[in-house]
Design an enzyme around this catalytic site. Structure first.
Site, short mmCIF file in Angstrom:
data_model
loop_
_atom_site.label_atom_id
_atom_site.label_comp_id
_atom_site.label_asym_id
_atom_site.label_seq_id
_atom_site.Cartn_x
_atom_site.Cartn_y
_atom_site.Cartn_z
N PHE A 136 38.18 17.25 2.85
CA PHE A 136 36.84 17.59 2.37
C PHE A 136 36.25 16.40 1.65
O PHE A 136 36.85 15.86 0.72
CB PHE A 136 36.88 18.80 1.43
CG PHE A 136 35.51 19.23 0.99
CD1 PHE A 136 34.69 19.96 1.84
CD2 PHE A 136 35.02 18.89 -0.26
CE1 PHE A 136 33.41 20.34 1.45
CE2 PHE A 136 33.74 19.26 -0.67
CZ PHE A 136 32.94 19.99 0.20
N ASP A 221 39.35 9.19 -1.51
CA ASP A 221 38.51 10.16 -2.21
C ASP A 221 39.33 10.78 -3.33
O ASP A 221 40.20 11.61 -3.09
CB ASP A 221 38.04 11.22 -1.20
CG ASP A 221 37.12 12.27 -1.82
OD1 ASP A 221 37.17 12.44 -3.05
OD2 ASP A 221 36.38 12.91 -1.05
N LYS A 251 33.44 15.11 -10.05
CA LYS A 251 34.06 16.27 -10.72
C LYS A 251 34.44 16.02 -12.19
O LYS A 251 33.57 16.02 -13.04
CB LYS A 251 35.25 16.76 -9.90
CG LYS A 251 34.81 17.41 -8.57
CD LYS A 251 35.74 18.48 -8.08
CE LYS A 251 35.09 19.31 -6.98
NZ LYS A 251 35.19 18.78 -5.63
C1 LIG Z 1 34.27 18.39 -4.57
C2 LIG Z 1 34.66 17.31 -3.66
C3 LIG Z 1 33.70 16.52 -3.00
C4 LIG Z 1 32.23 16.81 -3.11
O1 LIG Z 1 31.75 16.71 -4.40
P1 LIG Z 1 30.36 17.39 -4.80
O2 LIG Z 1 30.15 16.97 -6.21
O3 LIG Z 1 30.50 18.86 -4.61
O4 LIG Z 1 29.32 16.83 -3.92
C5 LIG Z 1 34.14 15.49 -2.21
N1 LIG Z 1 35.45 15.23 -2.06
C6 LIG Z 1 36.40 15.95 -2.69
C7 LIG Z 1 37.85 15.59 -2.51
C8 LIG Z 1 36.04 17.02 -3.49
O5 LIG Z 1 36.98 17.77 -4.08
#
Ligand SMILES: *Cc1c(COP(=O)(O)O)cnc(C)c1O
Length: 402
Positions: A136, A221, A251
């Site tokens: 994700f 990420d 986050k």
């Molecule tokens: C939450 C998340 C995103 C997206 O972040 P948003 O602030 O919701 O746009 C991208 N990558 C990872 C691994 C995430 O947990």
């Protein structure tokens, strides 16, 4: 005060149905406790999806945000301000130097910045990306194109990007997929939205090697895993000597204020040229002040060590439980998932809330636990003590449905 049921009705009538109507309406948070619109108290074991790292109403965060809002809330990037410079310097320091930062407002935007950055740095012969199945990376078109969850990606294609997916943690598959025409590999150290699923040990070192061999950029990420969640500043620091080319954060960085960051190392630090990217709110003084307060507090309250120890205690207590619905737990630090024997996560989430615990059914058979980093072992124990009852109730609810 407006009741939860009234709020939910008004929510359904006025907000787009992207989230369904959430079952609980929150009004107040204090430390690791939150209260709903009907006055019920909960222990917050999800922290707004691994975001509220200092819990709710932490004095350091409140003071930093209030002070910055009163002093200078916004500048745009037409002007330099101190908080943004300070935060970039702090992050570069935590990342081990030789890096530069671009600030965005969310995780998906941090990944969009990373995507543009690696495209800008790639030579003309590079035209495709590799990402992980079930990974994700966000909901905007570029980040979504890299997201390996078919259900959320497919309705919105085509994306005009060649993205090839490989099983997460499978280095043979990755080596087969990546050649000298690949722009970049995007991956998470542990897949958060897939259900806190760690890659096998040595995975990141393997990704590093494959990227070095082919010249593809390694984009890591750490939006969910970064800033102390796993008991280290960044999850990749668990593997000695492994560094990505580009790393994204969001986050937990802002502790509840919206901020994202994209770090480029080495030649990726200067791959963007003037005018290549931008954001009106990116590097906003209030968001930067919040992030500085988060980093300062993680240091002053020794929260990295705390997350490690508290997380291990939590894991041990869960592992000691014997229940027909429970396989065990996985994850690290204060970032865990209860692994269930079947698709019972929604029932577990619901029954936990009834008993005053907020957890998240992240996958049909996995319940995510990502509490504030300031949570105490005693608070975690309240949950592990209630867990057998919660699981019993979830089992009863599942039986009733059949
Ligand atoms: C939450 C998340 C995103 C997206 O972040 P948003 O602030 O919701 O746009 C991208 N990558 C990872 C691994 C995430 O947990």
């Amino acid at each position: 005060m407006t009741s939860g049921s009234e709020l939910r009705e008004r929510f359904a009538a006025s907000l787009m149905p992207t989230y369904g109507v959430p079952p609980v309406a929150l009004t107040l948070g204090r430390g690791c406790e939150v209260y709903d619109a009907d006055g019920r108290q909960y222990l917050d074991l999800i922290a707004g999806i691994a975001v509220s790292s200092l819990g709710h109403g932490h004095p350091a965060l409140v003071k930093a945000v209030a002070h910055q809002t009163a002093t200078l809330a916004h500048t745009s990037n037409l002007f330099v301000h101190e908080r943004e410079v300070e935060l970039a310097e702090r992050l570069v320091g935590l990342l081990g130097g030789d890096a530069k930062i671009f600030f965005a407002n969310s995780g998906t935007e941090a990944n969009e910045a990373a995507l543009k950055l690696v495209r800008r740095a790639a030579g003309p012969g590079r035209h495709y990306f590799v990402a992980s199945d079930k990974g994700f990376h966000g909901r905007t078109s570029g980040a979504l194109a890299l997201t390996g969850k078919d259900a959320i990606r497919e309705p919105f294609g085509p994306f005009g990007m060649d993205v090839r997916f490989v099983p997460h943690g499978d280095l043979d598959a990755l080596a087969d997929a990546v050649d000298e025409h690949c722009v970049a590999v995007f991956t998470e150290p542990t897949q958060g939205e897939a259900g806190v699923v760690p890659a096998p040990e040595g995975y990141l070192a393997g990704v590093r090697r494959i990227c070095d061999d082919t010249g593809a950029a390694f984009v890591l990420d750490e939006i969910q895993s970064g800033i102390g969640r796993t008991g280290r500043w960044f999850a990749h620091q668990a593997e000695e000597g492994v560094r990505p080319d580009v790393l994204t954060l969001a986050k937990g960085l802002g502790g509840g204020l919206p901020i994202g960051a994209c770090a480029g190392f080495g030649r990726y630090a200067d791959a963007f040229h003037k005018g290549d990217h931008g954001s009106t709110f990116g590097g906003n003084p209030v968001a930067c002040a919040a992030a500085l307060a988060v980093i300062d507090t993680i240091e002053s309250e020794n929260l990295l060590a705390h997350a490690t120890v508290a997380g291990e205690i939590l894991a041990e207590k869960i592992d000691a439980l014997d229940h027909p619905l429970l396989v065990g737990q996985r994850g690290s630090g204060l970032w865990r998932a209860l692994e269930l024997t079947g698709p019972h996560a929604a029932h577990v989430q619901e029954q936990a809330a009834v008993r005053g615990f907020l957890v998240n059914a992240v996958a049909p058979d996995a319940v995510r636990i990502a509490p504030p980093l300031v949570i105490t072992p005693e608070q975690l124990e309240l949950f592990t003590e209630a867990l057998p009852t919660i699981l019993d109730a979830a089992e009863a609810a599942a039986t009733k449905e059949q």
